[in-house]
Design an enzyme around this catalytic site. Structure first.
Site: not given
Ligand code: PGA
Length: 266
Positions: A17, A19, A103, A105, A175, A181, A221
């Site tokens: 991904n 992003k 996702h 985010e 996730e 991250g 991660s």
């Protein structure tokens, strides 16, 4: 009595991904490097999700390599007055075969709800795309013992329209938000526990055979340094990689380790 065992094996998958990273030139260069490094990887399904503006160009580079193109988001309608959105038909038109949905985010920064996830999922599947539905808890929710309830609710609402006919292209990505991250990867026990509850829910809504066929992957991660431990987790069908997928050699190392785990002794 000997229990009936299934010899069924799900093909592992590695999704990169990217992003909101990379210019067109950077994305096509990275795709070119990946196709050189991974063009012969067959045991692991490889998917790359570049930013919208690079989809078509990256798709051109990946053509014929077996590496699939994915989008990071999708709208639920085929067309219409939705400024800034992209429809499943347009994604297919740009060469996408896969799409990420829900996702964290999207959920936390852009206010995406489980109801939106439900609508996006149905639309994507209806158009023939494979859909990776992302679920996961915040650190606070984990600390207060709500992980199972949160993930279950996300699945219940997001997959509310589940029917076997449509759901053969569904994947679930666990996730944990606190692992995305942050460099703080979830433990094998944490991943196994949540993967088991995901599969239980899938069995409840789609029946045990369909649930057995659906791939459940982990994201948060993932790096070349921890992939060997992750690949050893039973019932983990692959990984969704953010930061570490931006470096083609790092992502290739992740794929190769997954491949090795699949060919190694069991
Ligand atoms: P990360 O991102 O690998 O950088 O933690 C994972 C993701 O957001 O899918």
């Amino acid at each position: 009595m000997i229990a009936k065992t299934k010899s069924f094996r799900r093909r592992p998958i590695a999704i990169g991904n990217w992003k909101m990273h990379m210019t067109l030139a950077e994305a096509t260069a990275a795709a070119r490097q990946l196709s050189e490094l991974l063009g012969d990887a067959r045991l692991v399904e490889i998917v790359i999700a570049p930013t919208y503006t690079a989809l078509q160009a990256v798709g051109e580079v990946l053509k014929g390599t077996g590496i699939l193109l994915a989008a990071q988001n999708v709208h639920w309608d085929d067309q219409g007055a939705y400024t800034g959105e992209v429809s499943p038909i347009q994604l297919k038109d740009a060469g996408c075969r896969v799409v990420l949905i829900g996702h964290s985010e999207r959920r936390t920064i852009f206010g995406e709800t489980d109801e939106m996830v439900r609508r996006k999922l149905i639309a994507a599947l209806r158009e023939g795309l494979s859909a990776v539905v992302c679920v996961g808890e915040t650190l606070e929710q984990r600390r207060t013992g709500q992980t199972a309830a949160v993930v279950r609710a996300q699945l219940e609402k997001g997959l509310a329209d589940a029917t076997n006919g449509l759901f053969d292209r569904l994947l679930i990505a666990y996730e944990p938000i606190w692992a995305i991250g942050t460099g703080q990867v979830a433990t094998a026990a944490q991943i196994s526990e949540v993967h088991a509850l995901i599969r239980q829910h899938l069995a409840k809504i789609l029946g045990p055979d369909s649930a057995e066929a659906i791939r459940v992957i982990y994201g948060g991660s993932v790096t070349p340094g921890n992939i060997a431990d992750l690949a050893a987790i039973k019932d983990l069908d692959g990984v969704l990689v953010g930061g570490a997928s931006l470096k083609p050699d790092g992502f290739a190392a992740i794929v190769k380790t997954l491949e090795k785990a699949r060919t190694g002794p069991h």
